[in-house]
Design a protein around this motif. Structure first.
Motif, PDB file in Angstrom:
ATOM      1  N   GLY A  48      -3.184  10.028  -3.458  1.00  0.00           N
ATOM      2  CA  GLY A  48      -3.382  11.202  -2.379  1.00  0.00           C
ATOM      3  C   GLY A  48      -1.863  11.425  -1.501  1.00  0.00           C
ATOM      4  N   LEU A  49      -1.396  10.437  -1.260  1.00  0.00           N
ATOM      5  CA  LEU A  49      -0.438  10.727  -0.153  1.00  0.00           C
ATOM      6  C   LEU A  49       0.865  11.271  -0.784  1.00  0.00           C
ATOM      7  CD1 LEU A  49      -0.475  10.448   2.909  1.00  0.00           C
ATOM      8  CD2 LEU A  49       0.550   8.122   2.755  1.00  0.00           C
ATOM      9  N   HIS A 100      -9.468   6.278   5.707  1.00  0.00           N
ATOM     10  CA  HIS A 100      -8.457   5.333   6.129  1.00  0.00           C
ATOM     11  C   HIS A 100      -8.485   5.506   7.801  1.00  0.00           C
ATOM     12  CE1 HIS A 100      -7.596   4.479   2.086  1.00  0.00           C
ATOM     13  NE2 HIS A 100      -7.064   5.578   1.876  1.00  0.00           N
ATOM     14  N   GLY A 157      -9.121   3.567  -4.019  1.00  0.00           N
ATOM     15  CA  GLY A 157      -8.720   4.845  -4.551  1.00  0.00           C
ATOM     16  C   GLY A 157      -7.687   4.803  -5.744  1.00  0.00           C
ATOM     17  N   LEU A 158      -7.153   6.105  -6.222  1.00  0.00           N
ATOM     18  CA  LEU A 158      -6.241   5.996  -7.233  1.00  0.00           C
ATOM     19  C   LEU A 158      -4.689   5.757  -6.461  1.00  0.00           C
ATOM     20  CD1 LEU A 158      -7.229   8.765  -9.664  1.00  0.00           C
ATOM     21  CD2 LEU A 158      -7.525   6.212  -9.905  1.00  0.00           C
ATOM     22  N   GLY A 159      -4.814   5.716  -5.218  1.00  0.00           N
ATOM     23  CA  GLY A 159      -3.444   5.718  -4.602  1.00  0.00           C
ATOM     24  C   GLY A 159      -2.330   6.779  -4.747  1.00  0.00           C
ATOM     25  N   ASN A 212      -8.205  10.988   3.319  1.00  0.00           N
ATOM     26  CA  ASN A 212      -7.430   9.844   3.870  1.00  0.00           C
ATOM     27  C   ASN A 212      -7.781   9.766   5.594  1.00  0.00           C
ATOM     28  OD1 ASN A 212      -6.197   9.127   1.616  1.00  0.00           O
ATOM     29  ND2 ASN A 212      -4.117   9.801   2.114  1.00  0.00           N
ATOM     30  N   ASP A 242      -5.433  11.657  13.206  1.00  0.00           N
ATOM     31  CA  ASP A 242      -6.753  10.667  13.461  1.00  0.00           C
ATOM     32  C   ASP A 242      -6.072   9.644  14.457  1.00  0.00           C
ATOM     33  OD1 ASP A 242      -5.637   8.097  12.134  1.00  0.00           O
ATOM     34  OD2 ASP A 242      -5.744   9.305  10.188  1.00  0.00           O
ATOM     35  N   THR A 283      -2.635   8.337  13.077  1.00  0.00           N
ATOM     36  CA  THR A 283      -1.759   8.778  12.089  1.00  0.00           C
ATOM     37  C   THR A 283      -1.998  10.459  12.180  1.00  0.00           C
ATOM     38  OG1 THR A 283      -2.122   7.184  10.507  1.00  0.00           O
ATOM     39  CG2 THR A 283      -1.222   9.372   9.490  1.00  0.00           C
ATOM     40  N   TYR A 314      -0.153   3.067  -5.036  1.00  0.00           N
ATOM     41  CA  TYR A 314      -0.668   2.075  -4.013  1.00  0.00           C
ATOM     42  C   TYR A 314      -1.725   2.443  -3.236  1.00  0.00           C
ATOM     43  CZ  TYR A 314      -1.037  -0.461   0.337  1.00  0.00           C
ATOM     44  OH  TYR A 314      -1.491  -1.118   1.153  1.00  0.00           O
ATOM     45  N   THR A 315      -2.798   1.598  -3.099  1.00  0.00           N
ATOM     46  CA  THR A 315      -3.923   1.924  -2.304  1.00  0.00           C
ATOM     47  C   THR A 315      -4.487   0.586  -1.586  1.00  0.00           C
ATOM     48  OG1 THR A 315      -6.355   2.472  -2.394  1.00  0.00           O
ATOM     49  CG2 THR A 315      -5.466   1.576  -4.460  1.00  0.00           C
ATOM     50  N   SER A 316      -4.863   0.702  -0.513  1.00  0.00           N
ATOM     51  CA  SER A 316      -5.251  -0.407   0.322  1.00  0.00           C
ATOM     52  C   SER A 316      -6.989  -0.560   0.201  1.00  0.00           C
ATOM     53  CB  SER A 316      -4.898  -0.267   1.758  1.00  0.00           C
ATOM     54  OG  SER A 316      -5.606   0.893   2.491  1.00  0.00           O
ATOM     55  N   ALA A 337       3.108   3.296   1.142  1.00  0.00           N
ATOM     56  CA  ALA A 337       1.676   4.089   1.096  1.00  0.00           C
ATOM     57  C   ALA A 337       2.032   5.212   0.393  1.00  0.00           C
ATOM     58  CB  ALA A 337       1.404   4.642   2.856  1.00  0.00           C
ATOM     59  N   GLY A 348      -3.386   3.482  11.616  1.00  0.00           N
ATOM     60  CA  GLY A 348      -2.116   3.952  11.560  1.00  0.00           C
ATOM     61  C   GLY A 348      -1.640   3.256   9.982  1.00  0.00           C
ATOM     62  N   ILE A 349      -0.446   3.499   9.592  1.00  0.00           N
ATOM     63  CA  ILE A 349       0.090   3.224   8.345  1.00  0.00           C
ATOM     64  C   ILE A 349       1.249   2.091   8.503  1.00  0.00           C
ATOM     65  CG2 ILE A 349       1.225   3.737   6.014  1.00  0.00           C
ATOM     66  CD1 ILE A 349      -0.212   6.716   6.571  1.00  0.00           C
TER      67      ILE A 349
HETATM   68  N1  LIG Z   1      -4.811   8.710   7.940  1.00  0.00           N
HETATM   69  C1  LIG Z   1      -4.527   7.149   7.389  1.00  0.00           C
HETATM   70  N2  LIG Z   1      -4.552   6.104   8.206  1.00  0.00           N
HETATM   71  C2  LIG Z   1      -4.279   4.953   7.757  1.00  0.00           C
HETATM   72  N3  LIG Z   1      -3.833   4.514   6.551  1.00  0.00           N
HETATM   73  C3  LIG Z   1      -3.622   5.600   5.662  1.00  0.00           C
HETATM   74  C4  LIG Z   1      -3.914   6.843   6.041  1.00  0.00           C
HETATM   75  N4  LIG Z   1      -3.746   7.877   5.104  1.00  0.00           N
HETATM   76  C5  LIG Z   1      -3.269   6.990   4.097  1.00  0.00           C
HETATM   77  N5  LIG Z   1      -3.521   5.715   4.355  1.00  0.00           N
HETATM   78  C6  LIG Z   1      -2.773   4.468   3.561  1.00  0.00           C
HETATM   79  O1  LIG Z   1      -2.102   4.876   2.523  1.00  0.00           O
HETATM   80  C7  LIG Z   1      -2.682   4.365   1.301  1.00  0.00           C
HETATM   81  C8  LIG Z   1      -2.185   5.653   0.320  1.00  0.00           C
HETATM   82  O2  LIG Z   1      -3.172   6.749   0.323  1.00  0.00           O
HETATM   83  P1  LIG Z   1      -3.487   7.499  -0.830  1.00  0.00           P
HETATM   84  O3  LIG Z   1      -2.129   7.769  -1.405  1.00  0.00           O
HETATM   85  O4  LIG Z   1      -4.130   8.483  -0.408  1.00  0.00           O
HETATM   86  O5  LIG Z   1      -4.259   6.492  -1.816  1.00  0.00           O
HETATM   87  P2  LIG Z   1      -5.722   6.104  -1.527  1.00  0.00           P
HETATM   88  O6  LIG Z   1      -6.422   7.055  -0.481  1.00  0.00           O
HETATM   89  O7  LIG Z   1      -6.186   6.525  -2.864  1.00  0.00           O
HETATM   90  O8  LIG Z   1      -5.890   4.677  -1.266  1.00  0.00           O
HETATM   91  C9  LIG Z   1      -3.985   4.346   1.705  1.00  0.00           C
HETATM   92  O9  LIG Z   1      -4.749   3.235   0.599  1.00  0.00           O
HETATM   93  C10 LIG Z   1      -4.209   3.774   3.032  1.00  0.00           C
HETATM   94  O10 LIG Z   1      -3.700   2.328   3.131  1.00  0.00           O
END
Ligand SMILES: Nc1ncnc2c1ncn2[C@@H]1O[C@H](COP(=O)(O)OP(=O)(O)O)[C@@H](O)[C@H]1O
Ligand SMILES: [Mg+2]
Lengths: 299, 147
Positions: free
Chosen positions: B108-109, B57, B104-106, B53, B83, B129, B99-101, B94, B87-88
């Motif tokens: 991770g977080l 991201h 990805g599979l959304g 991420n 980083d 972030t 949820y993914t922007s 998120a 930002g988020i």
């Molecule tokens: N370090 C980051 N900086 C900005 N946006 C982030 C960061 N980490 C996560 N995000 C946002 O949160 C969303 C969800 O993250 P995640 O669950 O890891 O899914 P993915 O990485 O598969 O999109 C990302 O699609 C992104 O929009």
């Protein structure tokens, strides 16, 4: 004082070193030919080593004339860059470390410096010192050029090996008529996943495979990207008419996948490669059980 | 050998290659702190998600690993990913599964939050972030835990 001598005094130390190098070209090349760097690289004949030395002396003289003694990008080096790289690379291949190659290059300075000191005996000590410094700067730059070129050679080598690894590390094994397996080892980054997918699909087509086993015993981390790659591969194989079975998910990884929330629901999994093969054979069952029976009937 | 140096580190996250280093370092640090295989695997997987991420991201950043000790003496490992990316804007969204922007599979977080004991996100839109996670070594269940 005669006029031309006054001129010499006013030429820059770099230019004077350039004149000296041209004047002593032959002696320098002869002395270098006995140094380890030349002696061990040009093993066929001493003449070869002397020739190589002459070419390098010419390049150095050209760089000195252009007053670019500190510049590794000086035009004068262009013609010898490749030769220097080959010499450096030959020494690395012989097992020398970067530091050792560097000190072999440094060893080229003293023989030239001795000649320079002898040549400039008539000059005043300040002038001699300036010229000695210019020469040592120039030789330092030569060293830099050689090391730079050798390093970029190394980088190219690493890139080549990485590419080879991509190819070598994804063997497709035919386990049975209609069953292929790929043991995955190491990090499944995007580049490797792409290779795995292509190799597997090729094998499915070539061998008319109905089953493809992806064994991930050798994959240390299964995160969401790896899972995504696996699912894409499974989906693609399905389109080609083959069913994928993922095997070798170790207990710690299975627990992690569950906590992470990944849903491998659409993917058939088995604990070990043997279990996966058992499953596939079972599915192909009729054929296998019938095979010996057919043989018996033919008798 | 100074074991602190093997655990505490500041690693750049600028390329796919760096992600491999991050995983390797976290695995080694977790072993040194005393994590068992399952907890080690969970922490490495969370680190892999969060570092990716940061790279994908957040446009790259750094990971800092620190050894921590709880009031009752329990050993732990803290990973801080930071980083200076976009930002988020909506943290809740998120964190929600799926949820993914990007593409990805959304997972991770939200997934890494489930893989660790403590999870904190500090994100300022436009400024960056920081995700800080901590896991604690569980009490050994083996009767002869001599290591
Ligand atoms: N370090 C980051 N900086 C900005 N946006 C982030 C960061 N980490 C996560 N995000 C946002 O949160 C969303 C969800 O993250 P995640 O669950 O890891 O899914 P993915 O990485 O598969 O999109 C990302 O699609 C992104 O929009
Ligand atoms: Mg992610």
């Amino acid at each position: 004082m005669p006029e031309h001598e006054a001129d010499t005094t006013h030429s820059t130390p770099a230019r004077e070193v350039g004149d000296f190098l041209r004047r002593r070209r032959e002696q320098i090349a002869q002395r270098w030919a006995d140094e380890p760097l030349f002696r061990t690289v040009f093993t066929v004949s001493r003449d070869e080593a002397v020739d190589a030395g002459r070419v390098i002396v010419d390049a150095l003289a050209q760089v000195a004339d252009a007053q670019r003694i500190e510049d590794p990008d000086a035009a004068g080096f262009t013609g010898v860059r490749e030769q220097l790289a080959r010499m450096g690379a030959a020494r690395s291949r012989a097992g020398l470390s970067t530091t050792q190659v560097s000190s072999e290059l440094a060893a080229l300075l003293p023989p030239v410096e001795n000649l320079l000191v002898a040549d400039l005996e008539q000059e005043d000590s300040e002038r001699r010192r300036e010229c000695a410094i210019a020469l040592s700067v120039l030789m330092g730059t030569l060293r830099l050029v050689t090391m730079q070129t050798a390093l970029s050679e190394n980088q190219a080598l690493i890139d080549r090996q990485r590419l080879q690894l991509l190819e070598v590390a994804t063997p497709v094994i035919k386990l049975w008529d209609g069953i292929v397996a790929v043991p995955l080892i190491g990090t499944l980054d995007s580049a490797r996943s792409q290779v795995v997918m292509e190799t597997l699909l090729d094998a499915v087509v070539d061998q008319h495979a109905r089953f493809a086993i992806l064994d991930i015993t050798g994959v240390p981390t299964v995160d969401s990207l790896v899972a995504q790659h696996l699912m894409k591969t499974v989906a693609a194989a399905r389109l080609m008419g083959a069913e994928c079975v993922v095997s070798g998910i170790r207990p710690a990884i299975a627990q992690t996948i569950v906590h992470l929330g990944l849903d491998l629901g659409t993917v058939k999994t088995r604990a070990s490669l043997a279990d996966a093969l058992g499953y596939c054979l079972n599915e192909l069952g009729a054929n296998i059980v019938n095979a010996p029976a057919e043989g018996a009937v033919r008798r | 050998m100074d074991t602190a140096a093997d655990v505490e580190a500041r690693l750049p996250i600028r390329s796919d290659m760096d992600l491999a280093w991050v995983r390797q370092h976290v695995r080694q640090a977790a072993t040194r702190v005393g994590f068992g295989l399952v907890d080690q695997t969970k922490l490495v997987t969370a680190a892999s998600e969060l570092a990716r991420n940061t790279l994908v991201h957040g446009g790259g950043g750094v990971l800092e690993t620190t050894r921590v000790t709880a009031a009752d003496g329990t050993a732990g490992l803290r990973l801080t990913f930071s980083d200076e990316g976009p930002g988020i804007p909506d943290l809740e969204r998120a964190l929600s599964d799926g949820y993914t922007s990007g593409d990805g599979l959304g997972m991770g977080l939200g997934g890494s939050r489930r893989l660790v004991h403590d999870f904190e996100v500090d994100s300022t839109p436009g400024a960056g972030t920081t995700v800080r996670v901590t896991s604690w070594v569980s009490r050994p269940v083996r009767p002869r835990g001599g290591g």
